[in-house]
Design a protein around this motif. Structure first.
Motif, PDB file in Angstrom:
ATOM      1  N   GLN A 219       0.818  -1.217   0.000  1.00  0.00           N
ATOM      2  CA  GLN A 219       0.000   0.000   0.000  1.00  0.00           C
ATOM      3  C   GLN A 219       0.854   1.270   0.000  1.00  0.00           C
ATOM      4  O   GLN A 219       0.559   2.221  -0.725  1.00  0.00           O
ATOM      5  CB  GLN A 219      -0.919  -0.028   1.229  1.00  0.00           C
ATOM      6  CG  GLN A 219      -1.994   1.018   1.234  1.00  0.00           C
ATOM      7  CD  GLN A 219      -3.182   0.638   0.373  1.00  0.00           C
ATOM      8  OE1 GLN A 219      -3.411  -0.534   0.129  1.00  0.00           O
ATOM      9  NE2 GLN A 219      -3.911   1.614  -0.092  1.00  0.00           N
TER      10      GLN A 219
ATOM     11  N   ARG B 279       2.329   2.335  -3.539  1.00  0.00           N
ATOM     12  CA  ARG B 279       1.443   2.441  -4.706  1.00  0.00           C
ATOM     13  C   ARG B 279       1.376   3.862  -5.257  1.00  0.00           C
ATOM     14  O   ARG B 279       1.508   4.072  -6.460  1.00  0.00           O
ATOM     15  CB  ARG B 279       0.035   1.944  -4.359  1.00  0.00           C
ATOM     16  CG  ARG B 279      -0.028   0.459  -4.123  1.00  0.00           C
ATOM     17  CD  ARG B 279      -1.386   0.001  -3.695  1.00  0.00           C
ATOM     18  NE  ARG B 279      -1.396  -1.434  -3.439  1.00  0.00           N
ATOM     19  CZ  ARG B 279      -2.445  -2.097  -3.031  1.00  0.00           C
ATOM     20  NH1 ARG B 279      -3.604  -1.479  -2.827  1.00  0.00           N
ATOM     21  NH2 ARG B 279      -2.363  -3.394  -2.820  1.00  0.00           N
ATOM     22  N   LYS B 280       1.155   4.822  -4.388  1.00  0.00           N
ATOM     23  CA  LYS B 280       1.020   6.206  -4.850  1.00  0.00           C
ATOM     24  C   LYS B 280       2.335   6.741  -5.433  1.00  0.00           C
ATOM     25  O   LYS B 280       2.324   7.316  -6.523  1.00  0.00           O
ATOM     26  CB  LYS B 280       0.502   7.101  -3.725  1.00  0.00           C
ATOM     27  CG  LYS B 280      -0.048   8.420  -4.246  1.00  0.00           C
ATOM     28  CD  LYS B 280      -0.661   9.250  -3.144  1.00  0.00           C
ATOM     29  CE  LYS B 280      -2.079   8.783  -2.892  1.00  0.00           C
ATOM     30  NZ  LYS B 280      -2.819   9.670  -1.998  1.00  0.00           N
TER      31      LYS B 280
ATOM     32  N   PHE C  16       2.707   5.187  -8.790  1.00  0.00           N
ATOM     33  CA  PHE C  16       1.783   5.777  -9.748  1.00  0.00           C
ATOM     34  C   PHE C  16       2.333   7.093 -10.271  1.00  0.00           C
ATOM     35  O   PHE C  16       2.368   7.326 -11.484  1.00  0.00           O
ATOM     36  CB  PHE C  16       0.392   5.999  -9.132  1.00  0.00           C
ATOM     37  CG  PHE C  16      -0.467   6.898  -9.976  1.00  0.00           C
ATOM     38  CD1 PHE C  16      -1.024   6.430 -11.158  1.00  0.00           C
ATOM     39  CD2 PHE C  16      -0.687   8.220  -9.615  1.00  0.00           C
ATOM     40  CE1 PHE C  16      -1.797   7.260 -11.961  1.00  0.00           C
ATOM     41  CE2 PHE C  16      -1.458   9.049 -10.400  1.00  0.00           C
ATOM     42  CZ  PHE C  16      -2.014   8.569 -11.580  1.00  0.00           C
ATOM     43  N   TYR C  17       2.755   7.978  -9.365  1.00  0.00           N
ATOM     44  CA  TYR C  17       3.267   9.286  -9.793  1.00  0.00           C
ATOM     45  C   TYR C  17       4.512   9.147 -10.665  1.00  0.00           C
ATOM     46  O   TYR C  17       4.688   9.893 -11.626  1.00  0.00           O
ATOM     47  CB  TYR C  17       3.534  10.190  -8.588  1.00  0.00           C
ATOM     48  CG  TYR C  17       2.267  10.734  -7.972  1.00  0.00           C
ATOM     49  CD1 TYR C  17       1.342  11.435  -8.736  1.00  0.00           C
ATOM     50  CD2 TYR C  17       1.975  10.520  -6.635  1.00  0.00           C
ATOM     51  CE1 TYR C  17       0.169  11.922  -8.191  1.00  0.00           C
ATOM     52  CE2 TYR C  17       0.804  11.004  -6.071  1.00  0.00           C
ATOM     53  CZ  TYR C  17      -0.092  11.702  -6.857  1.00  0.00           C
ATOM     54  OH  TYR C  17      -1.261  12.181  -6.308  1.00  0.00           O
TER      55      TYR C  17
ATOM     56  N   GLY D 141      -3.214   3.637 -11.309  1.00  0.00           N
ATOM     57  CA  GLY D 141      -4.272   4.624 -11.094  1.00  0.00           C
ATOM     58  C   GLY D 141      -5.601   3.957 -10.769  1.00  0.00           C
ATOM     59  O   GLY D 141      -6.335   4.400  -9.876  1.00  0.00           O
TER      60      GLY D 141
ATOM     61  N   LEU E 253      -5.405   2.533  -7.200  1.00  0.00           N
ATOM     62  CA  LEU E 253      -5.590   3.594  -6.204  1.00  0.00           C
ATOM     63  C   LEU E 253      -7.039   4.051  -6.153  1.00  0.00           C
ATOM     64  O   LEU E 253      -7.592   4.275  -5.077  1.00  0.00           O
ATOM     65  CB  LEU E 253      -4.674   4.782  -6.516  1.00  0.00           C
ATOM     66  CG  LEU E 253      -3.182   4.541  -6.308  1.00  0.00           C
ATOM     67  CD1 LEU E 253      -2.378   5.705  -6.870  1.00  0.00           C
ATOM     68  CD2 LEU E 253      -2.875   4.318  -4.839  1.00  0.00           C
TER      69      LEU E 253
ATOM     70  N   SER F 220      -9.200   1.385  -4.319  1.00  0.00           N
ATOM     71  CA  SER F 220      -8.677   0.780  -3.090  1.00  0.00           C
ATOM     72  C   SER F 220      -9.661   0.793  -1.925  1.00  0.00           C
ATOM     73  O   SER F 220      -9.645  -0.108  -1.112  1.00  0.00           O
ATOM     74  CB  SER F 220      -7.370   1.449  -2.682  1.00  0.00           C
ATOM     75  OG  SER F 220      -7.606   2.802  -2.356  1.00  0.00           O
TER      76      SER F 220
END
Length: 174
Positions: free
Chosen positions: A10, A13-14, A17-18, A95, A98, A101
């Protein structure tokens, strides 16, 4: 249905993604520098026109409308696209992961399917590029324009539906 990237912890993930989103935008920017050379009356949308040509005569007229420089840009773009494929697939799939989620039910399941769809789009893109490469090098001949158009149509559909799904997550409560 499990999302293909659900195994990713977790907390990463962000940032992932970025990273992949930024790479997608960067690579898309590289493509945009070649696009003006590929836009002609025969190919008004540049490489996208070529991808969707569907028949030998239309595809060949696009190839014929490009000078040697434009053909080099097209060849470069077809090769460089193989770097773009995993990049955009990972960005879109992350994306979707996220966006879904904290969701359950239909939206979560559909977003998981579309997470797989992002990778399927990249596979269709790879087959499409092979067909376009064969046309660019040897001249348009069946079945390559038909294969390219079929694969491009599926690719674009999967990418658009995936993007709309990710962006619409706020419409779904759970």
């Amino acid at each position: 249905m499990q999302h293909p990237l659900e195994f990713i912890p977790q907390y990463v993930r962000k940032p992932m993604f970025y990273t992949f989103f930024a790479l997608t935008v960067l690579i898309f920017g590289v493509f945009s520098t070649a696009e003006p050379f590929l836009r002609t009356p025969a190919a008004p949308s540049g490489i996208v026109s070529f991808e969707l040509a569907r028949d030998v005569n239309t595809a060949q007229s696009m190839i014929d409308s490009w000078d040697a420089n434009a053909r080099l840009y097209a060849a470069f773009g077809l090769g460089f696209d193989y770097l773009f494929m995993p990049t955009y697939a990972l960005a879109l799939s992350l994306g979707l992961l996220l966006a879904s989620s904290n969701k359950t039910g239909f939206y979560h399941t559909f977003a998981a399917w579309m997470g797989w769809g992002a990778f399927a789009a990249a596979l269709f893109d790879a087959v499409e590029n092979y067909a376009l490469w064969k046309e660019l090098i040897n001249g348009a001949a069946s079945p390559y324009p038909q294969i390219a158009a079929f694969c491009a149509t599926i690719k674009f559909t999967l990418l658009i539906v995936g993007l709309v799904t990710a962006l619409s997550s706020r419409l779904f409560r759970n």
